[in-house]
Write a protein that holds these residues in place. Sequence first.
Motif, PDB file in Angstrom:
ATOM      1  N   TRP A 173       0.856  -1.194   0.000  1.00 44.37           N
ATOM      2  CA  TRP A 173       0.000   0.000   0.000  1.00 44.37           C
ATOM      3  C   TRP A 173       0.888   1.239   0.000  1.00 44.37           C
ATOM      4  O   TRP A 173       1.825   1.354   0.777  1.00 44.37           O
ATOM      5  CB  TRP A 173      -0.890   0.014   1.242  1.00 44.37           C
ATOM      6  N   VAL A 174       0.586   2.152  -0.918  1.00 40.20           N
ATOM      7  CA  VAL A 174       1.238   3.462  -0.950  1.00 40.20           C
ATOM      8  C   VAL A 174       0.138   4.516  -0.912  1.00 40.20           C
ATOM      9  O   VAL A 174      -0.778   4.480  -1.736  1.00 40.20           O
ATOM     10  CB  VAL A 174       2.111   3.637  -2.208  1.00 40.20           C
ATOM     11  N   GLU A 175       0.222   5.436   0.035  1.00 42.41           N
ATOM     12  CA  GLU A 175      -0.803   6.464   0.174  1.00 42.41           C
ATOM     13  C   GLU A 175      -0.868   7.351  -1.066  1.00 42.41           C
ATOM     14  O   GLU A 175       0.075   7.446  -1.852  1.00 42.41           O
ATOM     15  CB  GLU A 175      -0.516   7.333   1.406  1.00 42.41           C
ATOM     16  N   TRP A 176      -2.021   8.026  -1.203  1.00 47.36           N
ATOM     17  CA  TRP A 176      -2.228   8.902  -2.364  1.00 47.36           C
ATOM     18  C   TRP A 176      -1.095   9.912  -2.524  1.00 47.36           C
ATOM     19  O   TRP A 176      -0.685  10.553  -1.568  1.00 47.36           O
ATOM     20  CB  TRP A 176      -3.543   9.666  -2.262  1.00 47.36           C
ATOM     21  N   GLN A 177      -0.627  10.005  -3.722  1.00 49.58           N
ATOM     22  CA  GLN A 177       0.287  11.071  -4.110  1.00 49.58           C
ATOM     23  C   GLN A 177       0.169  11.250  -5.611  1.00 49.58           C
ATOM     24  O   GLN A 177      -0.052  10.285  -6.348  1.00 49.58           O
ATOM     25  CB  GLN A 177       1.734  10.733  -3.742  1.00 49.58           C
ATOM     26  N   LYS A 178       0.288  12.465  -6.060  1.00 46.74           N
ATOM     27  CA  LYS A 178       0.227  12.756  -7.484  1.00 46.74           C
ATOM     28  C   LYS A 178       1.287  11.945  -8.218  1.00 46.74           C
ATOM     29  O   LYS A 178       2.430  11.845  -7.756  1.00 46.74           O
ATOM     30  CB  LYS A 178       0.458  14.253  -7.688  1.00 46.74           C
ATOM     31  N   PRO A 179       0.942  11.345  -9.367  1.00 50.67           N
ATOM     32  CA  PRO A 179       1.942  10.579 -10.123  1.00 50.67           C
ATOM     33  C   PRO A 179       3.159  11.428 -10.458  1.00 50.67           C
ATOM     34  O   PRO A 179       3.038  12.621 -10.727  1.00 50.67           O
ATOM     35  CB  PRO A 179       1.182  10.179 -11.395  1.00 50.67           C
ATOM     36  N   GLY A 180       4.322  10.808 -10.431  1.00 51.17           N
ATOM     37  CA  GLY A 180       5.547  11.525 -10.733  1.00 51.17           C
ATOM     38  C   GLY A 180       6.765  10.769 -10.241  1.00 51.17           C
ATOM     39  O   GLY A 180       6.681   9.611  -9.821  1.00 51.17           O
ATOM     40  N   PHE A 181       7.887  11.419 -10.296  1.00 56.21           N
ATOM     41  CA  PHE A 181       9.165  10.796  -9.959  1.00 56.21           C
ATOM     42  C   PHE A 181       9.167  10.284  -8.524  1.00 56.21           C
ATOM     43  O   PHE A 181       9.621   9.174  -8.239  1.00 56.21           O
ATOM     44  CB  PHE A 181      10.295  11.810 -10.161  1.00 56.21           C
ATOM     45  N   ASP A 182       8.627  11.115  -7.604  1.00 55.59           N
ATOM     46  CA  ASP A 182       8.666  10.739  -6.198  1.00 55.59           C
ATOM     47  C   ASP A 182       7.804   9.515  -5.925  1.00 55.59           C
ATOM     48  O   ASP A 182       8.169   8.659  -5.109  1.00 55.59           O
ATOM     49  CB  ASP A 182       8.200  11.909  -5.330  1.00 55.59           C
ATOM     50  N   LEU A 183       6.671   9.415  -6.609  1.00 58.57           N
ATOM     51  CA  LEU A 183       5.819   8.247  -6.408  1.00 58.57           C
ATOM     52  C   LEU A 183       6.538   6.985  -6.888  1.00 58.57           C
ATOM     53  O   LEU A 183       6.384   5.910  -6.291  1.00 58.57           O
ATOM     54  CB  LEU A 183       4.487   8.421  -7.149  1.00 58.57           C
ATOM     55  N   GLY A 184       7.333   7.100  -7.947  1.00 59.47           N
ATOM     56  CA  GLY A 184       8.127   5.965  -8.400  1.00 59.47           C
ATOM     57  C   GLY A 184       9.087   5.489  -7.325  1.00 59.47           C
ATOM     58  O   GLY A 184       9.252   4.283  -7.094  1.00 59.47           O
ATOM     59  N   LEU A 185       9.718   6.435  -6.634  1.00 62.07           N
ATOM     60  CA  LEU A 185      10.622   6.080  -5.536  1.00 62.07           C
ATOM     61  C   LEU A 185       9.869   5.428  -4.383  1.00 62.07           C
ATOM     62  O   LEU A 185      10.370   4.495  -3.737  1.00 62.07           O
ATOM     63  CB  LEU A 185      11.352   7.324  -5.042  1.00 62.07           C
ATOM     64  N   GLN A 186       8.642   5.893  -4.132  1.00 60.17           N
ATOM     65  CA  GLN A 186       7.842   5.307  -3.060  1.00 60.17           C
ATOM     66  C   GLN A 186       7.427   3.875  -3.382  1.00 60.17           C
ATOM     67  O   GLN A 186       7.376   3.025  -2.485  1.00 60.17           O
ATOM     68  CB  GLN A 186       6.610   6.169  -2.787  1.00 60.17           C
ATOM     69  N   LEU A 187       7.128   3.606  -4.634  1.00 56.88           N
ATOM     70  CA  LEU A 187       6.801   2.235  -5.026  1.00 56.88           C
ATOM     71  C   LEU A 187       7.989   1.306  -4.765  1.00 56.88           C
ATOM     72  O   LEU A 187       7.823   0.189  -4.254  1.00 56.88           O
ATOM     73  CB  LEU A 187       6.404   2.186  -6.507  1.00 56.88           C
ATOM     74  N   LYS A 188       9.184   1.764  -5.126  1.00 54.56           N
ATOM     75  CA  LYS A 188      10.378   0.952  -4.899  1.00 54.56           C
ATOM     76  C   LYS A 188      10.609   0.753  -3.396  1.00 54.56           C
ATOM     77  O   LYS A 188      10.963  -0.358  -2.947  1.00 54.56           O
ATOM     78  CB  LYS A 188      11.603   1.646  -5.520  1.00 54.56           C
ATOM     79  N   GLN A 189      10.377   1.785  -2.622  1.00 55.78           N
ATOM     80  CA  GLN A 189      10.541   1.661  -1.172  1.00 55.78           C
ATOM     81  C   GLN A 189       9.536   0.669  -0.593  1.00 55.78           C
ATOM     82  O   GLN A 189       9.887  -0.146   0.274  1.00 55.78           O
ATOM     83  CB  GLN A 189      10.346   3.035  -0.513  1.00 55.78           C
ATOM     84  N   CYS A 190       8.302   0.716  -1.083  1.00 54.87           N
ATOM     85  CA  CYS A 190       7.284  -0.237  -0.616  1.00 54.87           C
ATOM     86  C   CYS A 190       7.714  -1.667  -0.913  1.00 54.87           C
ATOM     87  O   CYS A 190       7.569  -2.562  -0.064  1.00 54.87           O
ATOM     88  CB  CYS A 190       5.945   0.080  -1.271  1.00 54.87           C
ATOM     89  N   LEU A 191       8.269  -1.880  -2.103  1.00 52.15           N
ATOM     90  CA  LEU A 191       8.726  -3.223  -2.471  1.00 52.15           C
ATOM     91  C   LEU A 191       9.894  -3.650  -1.591  1.00 52.15           C
ATOM     92  O   LEU A 191       9.947  -4.805  -1.120  1.00 52.15           O
ATOM     93  CB  LEU A 191       9.127  -3.234  -3.946  1.00 52.15           C
ATOM     94  N   ASP A 192      10.825  -2.755  -1.350  1.00 47.26           N
ATOM     95  CA  ASP A 192      11.992  -3.082  -0.517  1.00 47.26           C
ATOM     96  C   ASP A 192      11.575  -3.442   0.906  1.00 47.26           C
ATOM     97  O   ASP A 192      12.186  -4.319   1.540  1.00 47.26           O
ATOM     98  CB  ASP A 192      12.967  -1.897  -0.487  1.00 47.26           C
ATOM     99  N   GLU A 193      10.547  -2.756   1.387  1.00 49.15           N
ATOM    100  CA  GLU A 193      10.093  -3.005   2.756  1.00 49.15           C
ATOM    101  C   GLU A 193       9.173  -4.213   2.859  1.00 49.15           C
ATOM    102  O   GLU A 193       8.918  -4.708   3.966  1.00 49.15           O
ATOM    103  CB  GLU A 193       9.366  -1.759   3.290  1.00 49.15           C
TER     104      GLU A 193
END
Length: 706
Positions: A173-193
């Motif tokens: 689960w990744v909380e709402w955020q406007k699509p963009g570069f930072d959201l890409g980093l959050q997806l990777k962080q979610c996977l790592d965690e």
Amino acid sequence: MSVNTIDFKHVSYLWDDAKAAELAGDEVALLIYRSNLLGADLRLTNYGGGNTSCKAMAKDPLTGEEVEVMWIKGSGGDIGTLKKSGLAALYVDRLRSLKNVYRGIEHEDEMVELFNHCIYDLASKAPSIDTPLHGFLPFKHIDHLHPDAAIAIAAAKDGKKITEELFGGTIGWVEWQKPGFDLGLQLKQCLDENPGIRGIMLGSHGLFTWGDTAYESYMNTLEVIEQCAEYLEQNYGKKGPVFGGQKIESLEAEARKAQAVALAPILRGFCSSKTKMIGHFTDDARVLEFTNSNDLGRLAPLGTSCPDHFLRTKISPLVLELEAGEDLSDVAALKARLTPAFEAYRKMYEDYYNTCKHPNSPAIRDANPVVILYPGVGMFTFAKDKQTARVAAEFYINAINVMKGAEAISEYTSLPRQEAFNIEYWLLEEAKLQRMPKPKALSGRIALITGSAGGIGKAIAKKFAEEGAVVVLNDMNAERLAEAGEEFKKLFGKDIYTTAVLDVTKGEDIAGAVAASILAFGGVDLIVNNAGLSISKTIADHTEKDWDLLYDVLVKGQFMITQAAVAVMKKQDIGGDIINIVSKNALVSGPNNAGYGSAKAAQMHLSRLNAAELGVDKIRVNVVNPDAVISDSNIWAGGWAEGRAKAYGITVAELPAYYAKRTLLNEIILPDDIANACFALTGGLLNKSTGNVVNVDGGVAAGFVR
């Protein structure tokens, strides 16, 4: 969860092993194949929604070395119709190295231009804003979709908790955020965690799923969405009736359509206060379930959650305070009732803009609603063209599905107003809008050309469609009309035309054709009275039946079509155009032509009378006078050609050359010449001209008006 293909009931399993086997070894071809399958099921994603990608090895054209390349749906594409030309291709290592120059979320928009430095295939489509969301995940094949069932959970008040419980921790689960570069980093962080997860739910947004092969990704996507949909189905009714239960009854189907026909032109007029709009109407059962419910007043103002839904449906719909079965015949009274509702909506939208705008926000856009709900009747949507209006309706139905699911399992939450504004007035979205082609001359115009299944009428319809109009094809001959419809579908697609069988001497046919135009497009504002026939006989041979037929089709038909169209144009109150295809014979006397020539003269003077009366309503009436248009014209059937040849003492085969030689320009007149004249009158350069006659006859001095 592993679901056998035969057990799917909420999604469509379309994978063909034989077809996939033909593509084996070509990961890009398999990506396109998978994408098209996913896009074919509107329960998975809507037109233009979501994106898909694959990562594969390819030879670097400069070094000859094998490098990893990501192929992803390019900006503005649609996965259901995706082709290789619609993909963007980027070096994976370069894309990921952009992390080294990323300055933080306040500056993430600047990263989009840097995507261009990562391009592998210079002929590929421009990369979309979602590119880093795929790039930072390590999987070979990735699907990012907006399925209603998943968004219902993502938009629920406690969606994160439901996701964790439903999937046992296998979906992140990744909380709402406007699509963009930072959201890409959050997806990777979610996977790592959360190593080993099979997908990620984006709050209020959508779903990411993946696999090591195209088929594994496809199956993973279907299985996750199936599980979401099954969960919703099991919970419908547990908290109480859907949408708080039914408040009102729907009208019967025919009554709903009758109300839509009566109301749509008025709504179109209001929505076209800034730019002429094309409409779409649907009385889909899902729409009626929502509009007829007790919760309509609570949920409708909240608006949508998924950005893809919101961008196409606006901040919220306008809900009409009209009784489903009330009398809508008093147009003036109805407009007086609706005016405050539209003014209030525009004021709401202006307040939303002024409250949420940033110093560098683009100027406010059209403040009129896109979605209009009529409880007990259905939904109207208005946009710059038919496809956009239709897709807006499809997306709002998606939003209804999301609200229904979220309310069944929890409580629906919409996108916060500021977040919605940041999406709608995003500078990157504005740049995309600015790159779109400028509207064509007839964009936003609805044209009904009588007798448009062939000859002059079809040439006019094609010209208008090419110049941006939507058209109502019609003919007395149903078979000929069906053939014309198929031709237009191949040339222009399904959203450019509708069809109606029309005999201009029959009032019920005229009412039916006008209703077809309203239901398909929202009204009508460009009429070409083209339907006709000709009878060439001496006075002695002319029968009363001949006379009545000529006057019924040419004069009465022109009047009745004009009368019906003008009623709609006055409802819209945005002006209009009427062009009457008359003839040189309205002005030139000749032998064996008493009935036809006098009927044409009546058509011409009726045009003058109409122009004089309708100018106050900004409805322009003009005439095009052709002569001797022989190509593909029904007018030469039924003995007319033989009659004219006999009158001139020549053979039928000699007629084209005969007519050309008697003109000042020595030219044969073609249907396209008449079509070009009609466009000249309606294309915008002659908007202050009415009551005119344009001769398209090669130059016949006796036919000069002045």
